[in-house]
Design a protein around this motif. Structure first.
Motif, short mmCIF file in Angstrom:
data_model
loop_
_atom_site.label_atom_id
_atom_site.label_comp_id
_atom_site.label_asym_id
_atom_site.label_seq_id
_atom_site.Cartn_x
_atom_site.Cartn_y
_atom_site.Cartn_z
N TRP A 40 36.80 67.71 -17.03
CA TRP A 40 35.69 67.89 -17.97
C TRP A 40 35.22 66.56 -18.53
N THR A 41 36.14 65.69 -18.84
CA THR A 41 35.76 64.36 -19.37
C THR A 41 35.04 63.56 -18.30
N ALA A 43 33.36 64.78 -15.75
CA ALA A 43 32.04 65.40 -15.55
C ALA A 43 31.07 65.01 -16.66
N PHE A 44 31.57 64.97 -17.90
CA PHE A 44 30.72 64.56 -19.03
C PHE A 44 30.23 63.13 -18.85
#
Length: 96
Positions: A40-41, A43-44
């Motif tokens: 998630w990090t 992707a962010f």
């Protein structure tokens, strides 16, 4: 009056700009891919990279369009002035 617009950049400068952009974007993308963080990090940060790239292209287009508009207005004003000067006869006497 109909002189073609000359390019202000050389081919070498253009190639340097393209290579610099590709290298910096690629290096940042590789850096994000190898970060020791979760998906998630990563992707962010990837979305942030894409947002930065697209907004920089948009800004460059807006600056270019504004410059082209100013050049066109300047050309129109110059053409009007040349027309007025060509039509003006300093030796013409009104009412004679």
């Amino acid at each position: 009056m109909n002189a073609p617009m000359q390019s202000r950049t050389t081919a070498a400068y253009y190639i340097q700009a393209v290579l610099s952009f590709a290298l910096s974007g690629g290096a940042l993308a590789i850096g994000i891919a190898y970060l020791p963080v979760g998906g998630w990090t990563r992707a962010f940060l990837g979305i942030g990279l894409l947002y930065t790239v697209t907004s920089s292209f948009t800004l460059a287009k807006v600056v270019r369009d504004r410059q082209e508009t100013n050049e066109i207005v300047t050309r129109v004003d110059q053409a009007r002035l040349e027309k007025l000067l060509a039509e003006h006869d300093p030796f013409k006497v009104e009412g004679v």
